[in-house]
Design a protein around this motif. Structure first.
Motif, PDB file in Angstrom:
ATOM      1  N   MET A 117       5.124  14.641 -13.196  1.00  0.00           N
ATOM      2  CA  MET A 117       5.305  15.304 -11.835  1.00  0.00           C
ATOM      3  C   MET A 117       5.173  14.746 -10.306  1.00  0.00           C
ATOM      4  SD  MET A 117       7.858  17.371 -12.273  1.00  0.00           S
ATOM      5  CE  MET A 117       8.001  18.910 -10.216  1.00  0.00           C
ATOM      6  N   HIS A 118       3.742  14.164 -10.522  1.00  0.00           N
ATOM      7  CA  HIS A 118       2.359  14.100  -9.946  1.00  0.00           C
ATOM      8  C   HIS A 118       3.769  12.922  -9.497  1.00  0.00           C
ATOM      9  CE1 HIS A 118      -1.155  15.508  -8.429  1.00  0.00           C
ATOM     10  NE2 HIS A 118      -1.056  16.071  -9.265  1.00  0.00           N
ATOM     11  N   LEU A 119       3.449  11.951 -10.369  1.00  0.00           N
ATOM     12  CA  LEU A 119       3.898  10.638 -10.202  1.00  0.00           C
ATOM     13  C   LEU A 119       5.339  10.018  -8.855  1.00  0.00           C
ATOM     14  CD1 LEU A 119       3.587   8.749 -13.528  1.00  0.00           C
ATOM     15  CD2 LEU A 119       2.350   8.391 -11.285  1.00  0.00           C
ATOM     16  N   LYS A 120       6.272  11.169  -9.475  1.00  0.00           N
ATOM     17  CA  LYS A 120       7.484  11.323  -8.978  1.00  0.00           C
ATOM     18  C   LYS A 120       7.123  11.814  -7.193  1.00  0.00           C
ATOM     19  CE  LYS A 120      12.268  11.955 -10.630  1.00  0.00           C
ATOM     20  NZ  LYS A 120      12.357  13.045 -11.551  1.00  0.00           N
ATOM     21  N   SER A 121       6.198  12.275  -7.249  1.00  0.00           N
ATOM     22  CA  SER A 121       6.202  12.980  -5.223  1.00  0.00           C
ATOM     23  C   SER A 121       5.805  12.109  -4.761  1.00  0.00           C
ATOM     24  CB  SER A 121       5.480  14.696  -6.095  1.00  0.00           C
ATOM     25  OG  SER A 121       4.212  14.387  -6.501  1.00  0.00           O
ATOM     26  N   LEU A 122       4.653  11.105  -5.674  1.00  0.00           N
ATOM     27  CA  LEU A 122       3.799  10.290  -4.627  1.00  0.00           C
ATOM     28  C   LEU A 122       5.145   9.579  -4.272  1.00  0.00           C
ATOM     29  CD1 LEU A 122       0.514   9.830  -6.247  1.00  0.00           C
ATOM     30  CD2 LEU A 122       0.802  10.321  -4.149  1.00  0.00           C
ATOM     31  N   PHE A 123       5.952   9.279  -5.338  1.00  0.00           N
ATOM     32  CA  PHE A 123       7.243   7.948  -5.300  1.00  0.00           C
ATOM     33  C   PHE A 123       7.684   7.807  -3.807  1.00  0.00           C
ATOM     34  CE2 PHE A 123       4.024   6.008  -7.781  1.00  0.00           C
ATOM     35  CZ  PHE A 123       5.165   5.772  -9.130  1.00  0.00           C
ATOM     36  N   MET A 124       8.180   9.833  -3.742  1.00  0.00           N
ATOM     37  CA  MET A 124       8.958  10.197  -3.011  1.00  0.00           C
ATOM     38  C   MET A 124       8.533   9.244  -0.885  1.00  0.00           C
ATOM     39  SD  MET A 124      11.272  11.537  -4.490  1.00  0.00           S
ATOM     40  CE  MET A 124      12.544  12.973  -3.804  1.00  0.00           C
ATOM     41  N   ILE A 125       7.464   9.962  -0.524  1.00  0.00           N
ATOM     42  CA  ILE A 125       6.757   9.548   0.243  1.00  0.00           C
ATOM     43  C   ILE A 125       6.833   8.014   0.699  1.00  0.00           C
ATOM     44  CG2 ILE A 125       5.106   9.561   1.589  1.00  0.00           C
ATOM     45  CD1 ILE A 125       3.326  11.509  -0.895  1.00  0.00           C
ATOM     46  N   THR A 126       7.332   7.214  -0.090  1.00  0.00           N
ATOM     47  CA  THR A 126       6.832   5.997   0.025  1.00  0.00           C
ATOM     48  C   THR A 126       7.840   4.959   0.405  1.00  0.00           C
ATOM     49  OG1 THR A 126       5.743   5.124  -2.068  1.00  0.00           O
ATOM     50  CG2 THR A 126       4.408   5.161  -0.212  1.00  0.00           C
ATOM     51  N   GLU A 127       8.899   5.953  -0.261  1.00  0.00           N
ATOM     52  CA  GLU A 127      10.379   4.921  -1.167  1.00  0.00           C
ATOM     53  C   GLU A 127      10.975   4.562   0.527  1.00  0.00           C
ATOM     54  OE1 GLU A 127      11.382   5.989  -5.019  1.00  0.00           O
ATOM     55  OE2 GLU A 127      12.330   7.374  -3.536  1.00  0.00           O
ATOM     56  N   THR A 128      10.750   5.548   1.692  1.00  0.00           N
ATOM     57  CA  THR A 128      10.712   4.924   2.996  1.00  0.00           C
ATOM     58  C   THR A 128      10.588   4.140   3.653  1.00  0.00           C
ATOM     59  OG1 THR A 128       9.505   6.905   3.664  1.00  0.00           O
ATOM     60  CG2 THR A 128      11.776   7.711   3.934  1.00  0.00           C
ATOM     61  N   LEU A 129       9.358   3.863   3.545  1.00  0.00           N
ATOM     62  CA  LEU A 129       8.602   2.693   3.621  1.00  0.00           C
ATOM     63  C   LEU A 129       9.172   1.157   3.269  1.00  0.00           C
ATOM     64  CD1 LEU A 129       4.668   3.420   3.683  1.00  0.00           C
ATOM     65  CD2 LEU A 129       5.650   3.574   5.674  1.00  0.00           C
ATOM     66  N   GLU A 130       9.285  -0.141   3.988  1.00  0.00           N
ATOM     67  CA  GLU A 130       9.775  -1.344   3.357  1.00  0.00           C
ATOM     68  C   GLU A 130       9.107  -1.866   3.313  1.00  0.00           C
ATOM     69  OE1 GLU A 130      11.425  -3.739   6.262  1.00  0.00           O
ATOM     70  OE2 GLU A 130      12.629  -1.886   7.553  1.00  0.00           O
ATOM     71  N   LEU A 131       7.951  -1.748   3.096  1.00  0.00           N
ATOM     72  CA  LEU A 131       6.891  -2.740   2.737  1.00  0.00           C
ATOM     73  C   LEU A 131       5.822  -1.576   1.693  1.00  0.00           C
ATOM     74  CD1 LEU A 131       5.194  -5.593   2.747  1.00  0.00           C
ATOM     75  CD2 LEU A 131       3.277  -4.382   3.970  1.00  0.00           C
ATOM     76  N   THR A 132       6.009  -1.728   0.690  1.00  0.00           N
ATOM     77  CA  THR A 132       5.671  -1.690  -0.578  1.00  0.00           C
ATOM     78  C   THR A 132       4.627  -1.304  -1.017  1.00  0.00           C
ATOM     79  OG1 THR A 132       7.344  -1.809  -1.754  1.00  0.00           O
ATOM     80  CG2 THR A 132       5.585  -0.344  -3.043  1.00  0.00           C
ATOM     81  N   LEU A 133       3.249  -0.669  -0.367  1.00  0.00           N
ATOM     82  CA  LEU A 133       1.532  -0.661  -0.791  1.00  0.00           C
ATOM     83  C   LEU A 133       2.060   0.119  -2.530  1.00  0.00           C
ATOM     84  CD1 LEU A 133       0.583   0.571   2.768  1.00  0.00           C
ATOM     85  CD2 LEU A 133       0.606  -2.097   1.978  1.00  0.00           C
ATOM     86  N   CYS A 134       0.020  -0.412  -2.664  1.00  0.00           N
ATOM     87  CA  CYS A 134       0.283  -0.183  -4.134  1.00  0.00           C
ATOM     88  C   CYS A 134      -0.685   1.013  -4.070  1.00  0.00           C
ATOM     89  CB  CYS A 134      -0.848  -1.165  -4.544  1.00  0.00           C
ATOM     90  SG  CYS A 134      -1.848  -0.615  -6.552  1.00  0.00           S
ATOM     91  N   LYS A 135      -0.511   1.413  -5.625  1.00  0.00           N
ATOM     92  CA  LYS A 135      -0.149   3.563  -4.983  1.00  0.00           C
ATOM     93  C   LYS A 135      -2.192   3.822  -5.492  1.00  0.00           C
ATOM     94  CE  LYS A 135       3.171   5.483  -4.381  1.00  0.00           C
ATOM     95  NZ  LYS A 135       3.285   4.905  -3.421  1.00  0.00           N
ATOM     96  N   HIS A 136      -2.768   2.953  -6.343  1.00  0.00           N
ATOM     97  CA  HIS A 136      -3.670   2.408  -6.246  1.00  0.00           C
ATOM     98  C   HIS A 136      -4.712   1.868  -5.205  1.00  0.00           C
ATOM     99  CE1 HIS A 136      -7.612   3.285  -8.277  1.00  0.00           C
ATOM    100  NE2 HIS A 136      -7.907   2.375  -8.430  1.00  0.00           N
ATOM    101  N   CYS A 137      -4.408   0.626  -4.946  1.00  0.00           N
ATOM    102  CA  CYS A 137      -5.443   0.112  -4.320  1.00  0.00           C
ATOM    103  C   CYS A 137      -4.700  -0.076  -2.179  1.00  0.00           C
ATOM    104  CB  CYS A 137      -6.133  -1.320  -4.363  1.00  0.00           C
ATOM    105  SG  CYS A 137      -4.734  -2.566  -4.589  1.00  0.00           S
ATOM    106  N   SER A 138      -3.886   0.133  -2.692  1.00  0.00           N
ATOM    107  CA  SER A 138      -2.915  -0.217  -1.363  1.00  0.00           C
ATOM    108  C   SER A 138      -2.795  -1.022  -0.409  1.00  0.00           C
ATOM    109  CB  SER A 138      -3.364   0.513  -0.323  1.00  0.00           C
ATOM    110  OG  SER A 138      -4.438   2.665  -0.475  1.00  0.00           O
ATOM    111  N   THR A 139      -2.462  -3.059  -1.361  1.00  0.00           N
ATOM    112  CA  THR A 139      -2.074  -3.430  -1.093  1.00  0.00           C
ATOM    113  C   THR A 139      -1.468  -3.919  -1.324  1.00  0.00           C
ATOM    114  OG1 THR A 139      -4.278  -4.369  -2.807  1.00  0.00           O
ATOM    115  CG2 THR A 139      -2.910  -5.830  -2.015  1.00  0.00           C
ATOM    116  N   PRO A 140      -0.324  -4.382  -0.399  1.00  0.00           N
ATOM    117  CA  PRO A 140       0.887  -4.603  -0.190  1.00  0.00           C
ATOM    118  C   PRO A 140       1.416  -5.547  -2.142  1.00  0.00           C
ATOM    119  CG  PRO A 140       0.375  -5.070   1.840  1.00  0.00           C
ATOM    120  CD  PRO A 140      -0.960  -5.172   0.698  1.00  0.00           C
ATOM    121  N   VAL A 141       3.059  -4.873  -1.900  1.00  0.00           N
ATOM    122  CA  VAL A 141       2.896  -5.263  -4.211  1.00  0.00           C
ATOM    123  C   VAL A 141       3.401  -6.063  -3.698  1.00  0.00           C
ATOM    124  CG1 VAL A 141       4.222  -4.414  -5.561  1.00  0.00           C
ATOM    125  CG2 VAL A 141       3.134  -2.826  -4.603  1.00  0.00           C
ATOM    126  N   PRO A 142       3.699  -7.569  -4.213  1.00  0.00           N
ATOM    127  CA  PRO A 142       4.451  -8.821  -3.642  1.00  0.00           C
ATOM    128  C   PRO A 142       5.620  -8.420  -4.154  1.00  0.00           C
ATOM    129  CG  PRO A 142       2.549  -8.966  -6.372  1.00  0.00           C
ATOM    130  CD  PRO A 142       2.604  -7.339  -5.180  1.00  0.00           C
TER     131      PRO A 142
END
Lengths: 46, 817
Positions: free
Chosen positions: B1-26
């Motif tokens: 559940m945790h994983l899913k809810s966290l992922f929902m938030i960033t789906e609207t962003l164009e650039l994916t940031l790493c969930k852990h360290c906030s580095t842009p994901v290649p």
């Protein structure tokens, strides 16, 4: 003026007490980490 | 559940940031994490219900962006670097008490309050091993108390899984306690001096304002008694310094100070006894307090987290299988013993291969990113990593006698003999105080010869001695350095010793290592060119099969291939279940049969028709052969650190030469040089650690930046050596500084801060000379009572202090986060 004979040693004793209090804190390691405790305080939930 | 809810938030962003360290994901990764390490940490936290970490982190005021997680296994330091922590004899060597085991680790990657919260949860994560864990946030050192049966190894592994690479601090418990005692007793001396000086001032004030009769005698004696612990206890370090200086026939600022203290004390004691007016104990105790305060500031500075780093884990395993199949200690091995080195292990000795063929990663010694093929009778070196298949090696040298051991030793010897930078202020203070001492003596003799009384003339001399104390300058210099040092830490550069700042001024050229310094040291697929005859549908299948094959190989290029393939085929993880007839020819690629297709992946012949142009010639490249026909040509590159081209451009604008020193081949070096903007003529390739270090020695005004252990010697010999973020322990030991964040621009800040701090120091020098010159002149004429001298002296300290904190415009700008 003769009250000085009493007051002055008392004042010195008070000073000595604070030096002693500092020594007590020092021995218990209260000056070893001045950064972490203030953060830890905010995290403790109980 | 945790994983899913966290992922929902960033789906609207164009650039994916790493969930852990906030580095842009290649974009090639097609994941929510920038790397496997970060993903593993996130999964660990969510399964142990510690996801609060991310909440706390968001709220934390001290939040800094953490860096992508890199595990030991990925750093290629052998299969299990922590196993030996539980070996009884090792624990004994370290003096770990078996009833109440304790150990301290330096943790890489601690960055904010949330980290502290997480690390102190260790007793909950490992209830069977850990009793208590306390983190010192400033030093990134965690002190762990274990249960009597608790495993240190398991704890170290857990810390690593949480994303903090642990390094055991190998200072024995007794040494740590001794160091602690030293600091504590110094602090107590300082406090006693402060308390006494403060009280003495009060009584002295009464005397100066005209107390007479028995009150004066009474107060004189009280002052005398209070001053005893200051002279007898607090001032001990000053006496010791002066004594050591005399013993070694050196000059030290403490010598005139001790002379002034001794003479002053005797004159004052005499005056108290005789009831005369020459009681200078107030001025002298104040002087001792201020001097100690300055020393304490300096001491605090030198004791930083880097101290712990001197005791880092060794790079090689401590136990290994011998030819009889027994586990033996590496340090007990003798010449001509034969040992087995399984694939993936760091080779612990220097030796000759008896049996087996494999590829060896020698990056640690040579910096060469592509593994070397090693056959029977080839030489292997300690610290390098056996990548492919088991090897049997005849031992030639162990521990200190190995090539790596010798490099390490040389570094350590340097540590002992390297003289600390003699700072400008010390020089000035030295000549200044020496001059004042001679001047005062001369003046005294003159005054007495003119018919003055010995004691009355002494007052003048004492005024001169006190007022001339270059305390202001002595305080200002460490303060200016502390400030510079703190600004640099904020900007991501950690200096072992702030005195290194002085070494920046003469720097004329900056030299970079390539792999791991200019680049990140990780291969990525740069370009994948399919033959035009292959349809996109076929490509998928081919990619799938090739990844099956690559899953068997541990070669760095195979790993990059697989990462690319997994992203391309959206997130399948490969285990090599469909492969038969797998063959890996070291240095000549791999081949095998997958689902009935024969596949060969081998280094480009160079004549391939798919290499239409020369743009990728600087990269390592591989041909993909499918059932005998070439279907694709793949080139790999090592990713550049982001801000490097900008940093190099600005360094050049500062008028510095920029060089690149690499152990790698010519073509990849030139390619990287072109991308970052270094001229070909300033690129040196195919260097060994020794030749690198020789070049550095021949070019004395060089700032060198490196990462691998192969840079250790060069870092040590460089005028100023800085290890970059993600560097190996070995180079950290050798370097004077360390980039704590993945931000190369900190090097530019180093130059700014250094030159601005020099300006502040020069300003103080001029001020001190003028101020002290004027006051000495007045005191010499006998127009300055020692009390005024004692007030004027701290006043100048205060002025200098304010001026230091004010700094310069450029420094103030850097202070703003």
């Amino acid at each position: 003026m003769s009250i000085l004979v009493l007051i002055v040693p008392l004042a010195l004793l008070l000073g000595l007490f604070f030096v002693g209090a500092f020594w007590w804190g020092l021995r218990r390691g209260q000056y070893e980490d001045l950064e972490s405790p203030k953060h830890r305080m905010l995290l403790e939930k109980d | 559940m945790h994983l899913k809810s966290l992922f929902m938030i960033t789906e609207t962003l164009e650039l994916t940031l790493c969930k852990h360290c906030s580095t842009p994901v290649p974009s090639s990764r097609n994941d929510f994490f920038c790397c496997a390490g970060c993903k593993a940490v996130f999964e660990l936290l969510s399964t142990t219900e510690l996801c609060d970490y991310y909440e706390i982190r968001k709220r934390s005021g001290t939040f800094k962006k953490p860096s992508p997680v890199k595990f030991w296994s990925e750093k290629g330091l052998g299969a299990d670097p922590f196993a030996y922590l539980d070996v009884p004899s090792f624990r004994q060597d370290l003096g770990i008490n078996s009833d109440q085991p304790q150990a301290s680790f330096y943790l890489e990657g601690v960055h904010c309050t949330a980290c502290m919260w997480l690390i102190e949860k260790l007793p909950e994560i490992l209830p069977q091993h850990v009793a208590n864990a306390r983190l010192n946030l400033q030093q990134s050192v965690v002190k762990i108390e274990f249960h009597p049966q608790g495993s240190i190894t398991e704890t170290a592994r857990a810390l690593e899984r949480m994303g903090y690479s642990p390094h055991l601090i190998k200072t024995p418990e007794q040494v740590q306690t001794l160091e602690k005692k030293d600091t504590q007793s110094f602090l107590l001396k300082l406090v006693v001096a402060g308390a006494a000086a403060g009280n003495i001032m009060l009584f002295a004030a009464a005397i100066y304002t005209g107390a007479g009769g028995w009150v004066k005698t009474y107060f004189d004696w009280i002052v005398f008694v209070i001053s005893l612990p200051v002279f007898g206890y607090s001032a001990l370090p000053l006496y010791q310094n002066a004594y050591h200086a005399l013993q070694n026939r050196r000059w030290s600022v403490d010598i005139p100070i001790v002379i002034a203290l001794a003479a002053g004390f005797m004159v004052s004691a005499l005056s108290v006894w005789r009831g005369t007016d020459q009681n200078y104990l107030d001025s002298l105790t104040g002087l001792i307090f201020l001097l100690l305060a300055t020393r304490y500031l300096l001491m605090r500075l030198q004791k930083n987290a880097f101290e712990g780093m001197q005791f880092f884990d060794s790079l090689v395993p401590v136990q290994v299988l011998n030819s009889l199949g027994q586990m033996v200690w590496v340090r007990d091995l003798k010449k001509q013993d034969c040992i087995e080195i399984p694939a993936g292990l760091t080779i612990p000795v220097d030796g000759v291969i008896q049996k087996g063929t494999s590829q060896i990663n020698e990056a640690v010694l040579t910096g060469e990113s592509i593994p070397r093929i090693a056959k029977v009778n080839d030489q292997v070196y300690s610290g390098t990593i056996n990548l492919e298949s088991p090897l049997w090696v005849e031992v030639q040298a162990v521990a200190d006698d190995t090539r790596m051991g010798k490099i390490l030793q040389e570094i350590q010897q340097f540590d002992l003999s390297a003289a600390p930078t003699v700072r400008m202020s010390e020089q000035v203070a030295k000549y200044f105080t020496g001059g004042v001492l001679v001047w005062s003596l001369g003046l005294w003799i003159y005054l007495v010869a003119e018919g003055g009384s010995v004691l009355a003339s002494f007052e003048r001399i004492l005024s001169v001695l006190i007022v001339s104390c270059p305390c202001a300058f002595a305080i200002a210099t460490p303060l200016a350095l502390i400030q510079a040092y703190q600004i640099l830490i904020k900007k991501g550069l950690y200096l072992k010793n702030p005195a290194s700042l002085d070494s920046v001024t003469p720097v004329k050229r900056v030299a970079f290592d390539k792999t791991g310094t200019l680049t990140l040291g990780q291969f990525e697929v740069q370009h994948w060119e399919w033959s035009k005859s292959i349809s996109p549908a076929d490509r998928r299948g081919m990619m799938d099969c090739s990844c099956q094959l690559e899953a068997i190989s541990q070669h760095p290029l195979s790993k990059a291939w697989r990462r690319y393939g997994e992203a391309f085929l959206s997130g399948i993880t490969y285990t090599a279940t469909r492969v038969s007839h797998f063959v890996e020819v070291p240095g000549n690629g791999i081949s095998g049969i997958v689902d009935g297709h024969s596949i060969e992946l081998k280094p480009s012949s160079g004549a391939s028709e798919l290499r239409s142009n020369d743009t990728h010639s600087g990269f390592t490249s591989v041909d993909f052969i499918w059932n005998g026909a070439l279907v694709a040509h793949i080139s790999f590159k090592d990713e550049l650190r982001k801000d490097i081209p900008m940093v190099i451009r600005q360094l050049k604008q500062l008028g510095l030469e920029v060089w690149m020193l690499s152990g790698d081949q010519k073509a990849p070096c030139w390619e990287v040089a072109r991308q970052v903007g270094i001229e070909d003529s300033n690129v040196l390739f195919c260097l060994t650690p020794e030749t690198k270090s020789q070049w550095i020695k021949n070019h004395p005004e060089t700032l060198y930046l490196g990462d691998g252990a192969n840079d250790g010697l060069a870092l040590k010999n460089a005028h100023l050596g800085i290890a970059v973020h993600g560097a190996l322990d070995l180079s950290l030991k050798a370097a004077q500084g360390y980039l704590i964040q993945n931000r190369m621009a900190a090097v530019l800040d180093l130059f700014t801060v250094s030159s601005e701090t020099q300006k502040v120091l020069v300003r103080h020098l001029i001020f001190t000379v003028v101020y002290n010159g004027a006051t000495i002149a007045i005191a010499s004429k006998g127009m300055l009572h020692p009390l005024f001298a004692a007030v004027l002296m701290p006043t100048s300290s205060l002025l200098v202090l304010v001026s230091t904190i004010w700094g310069t415009k450029a420094l103030r700008k850097l202070k703003v986060p």
